[in-house]
Design a protein around this motif. Sequence first.
Motif: not given
Ligand code: NAP
Length: 361
Positions: A153, A266, A287, A291-292
Motif C-alpha cells: 500500500k 540487510r 506498509e 526503501i523497503l
Molecule cells: N505514504 C506512505 O504510504 C508511507 C507509508 C509508510 C512510510 N512512509 C514514510 O516513509 C518514510 C520512511 O521510509 P524509509 O524508506 O526510510 O523506511 P522503510 O522503507 O519503512 O524502511 C527502510 C529500512 O528497512 C531496512 N531494511 C532491512 N532490510 C532491507 C532490505 N533488504 N531492503 C530494504 N530495506 C531494508 C533498512 O534499514 P536497516 O538497514 O537499518 O535495517 C532500511 O533503511 C517515513 O517518512 C514515512 O513517513 C510513507
Amino acid sequence: MSAHDLLMRRALKLAENSFYISDPNPRVGCVIARDGAIIAEGWTQRAGEAHAEIHALQKIDFTCVDADIYVSLEPCSHIGRTGPCVDAIISARPSRVFIAMRDPNPVVNGVGIQKLRSAGIEVVENVCAVESACLNPGFIRRMNGGRPYVRAKIAATLDGKTATQNGKSQWITGHDARADVHKWRARSSVMLTGIGTLLADNPRLNARLDADALQPDKVIVDSKLRTPQTARIFDDDSRVVVATTTQENRNGSLSAEVINCGDGPRVNLDRLVDWFTKQNYNEVFVEAGNILTGAFLEKGLIDELIIYLAPQVMGDVGRGMFGIEGITSLDQVRKFEFSDIRRIGADVRLICVPIDTGIEK
Ligand SMILES: NC(=O)c1ccc[n+]([C@@H]2O[C@H](COP(=O)([O-])OP(=O)(O)OC[C@H]3O[C@@H](n4cnc5c(N)ncnc54)[C@H](OP(=O)(O)O)[C@@H]3O)[C@@H](O)[C@H]2O)c1
C-alpha cells in the motif's frame, strides 16, 4: 446470466463476510435454494468453527431434500479442525451441488466432489470459478506450494510523493482512504513495515474497524535491531516479530520475537518470505517507506499495489514511491495494469497488478 450464476454470485458475496475472520482458512460462501428460492445462507466462520456449508445447513436443521447447494469452494472431505462438510451435505440429501472451484488443498482437491457423486448427488463444477479464485489469492497460492500473496500500500500525492524530504507523511490521504486501509489490514495475515517507517511514524499497524476482525501479525524489517521497546506496535496483544540479521537480540533486552534473516548487511527478503510461507500466512500487507517497498518491487515480490492518490502536489523534493535505481531506458520499467480504479472520499484508489516483473518468482 443464468439463475445458477446469480445464486452462486450471492454465495460469493456471502464469502466476503469471512474476509476478516476466517484466516488461515479460505473465505467461502454458501447458498441453499429450493426451486430457485433461497432457504439458507452461510459463510466460513473463524478457524475451528463452522465452514460455510455447515453455517448454512445449521439454519435448516441439516436437511435440504430436493434442494440445490451453491458453494464457492469444493466442500472439504477431510477431518481438520472441523469434520468433513461433504458428510453433512450427503446426510442433508440435496439433489445438486454447484461448486465454483475445486479446493486447491491437496488433501481435498476433487475428493469432496467424488464423494458427493458416489453418494448419488449431481455436482456441477466451475460456476463463477474466476470470481471465486479472486476471493482467496493467498490461500490458493499457498495450497499450490507457493509463497503468500503480497500487497503493498502506498499513499501518495498526485505527483507520486509519499513523504516530505524530512520524512513527514501523516497524513497525505483523507479519513476515508485511511479507513479503507484498515479493511485491507484486517483481511491480511500479517503486516510488514521497515525500521525507517517505525522510527519516523511509530505506527500501531493494527486493524481498526467496526467489525469483528482478527488482528494480523506484524513484522518489522530491522537489520540492526534498532526497534525501540517503547514502539506503539507493541501496544496490543498481537504477535510482533522483528526480522533482523543478528541473533543476539541486544542481549535479550528487546522483548519481542526476533528471527534471523541475515546473510549480508540487510535482511534477506527472500528468506523473510520463505519464513512467511512456513507460518502459513495467506496474504501479506506491506506498509513501508520507499526503501523497503522499492526493495520488494525490485525482487518481483509484489503481487498487487494499492495506491491512494491525494489531490495534492509536493514537488520534486518529496520522497517517491519506490527507492529503486538503475532504470535508464523505458524497456526496463516495471509494468503493471490497473485492476480497479475508484474514488475513496476525496482521494482515488488504484489497484494494479504486475504484468511483467522480468523476475522469476
Ligand atoms: N505514504 C506512505 O504510504 C508511507 C507509508 C509508510 C512510510 N512512509 C514514510 O516513509 C518514510 C520512511 O521510509 P524509509 O524508506 O526510510 O523506511 P522503510 O522503507 O519503512 O524502511 C527502510 C529500512 O528497512 C531496512 N531494511 C532491512 N532490510 C532491507 C532490505 N533488504 N531492503 C530494504 N530495506 C531494508 C533498512 O534499514 P536497516 O538497514 O537499518 O535495517 C532500511 O533503511 C517515513 O517518512 C514515512 O513517513 C510513507
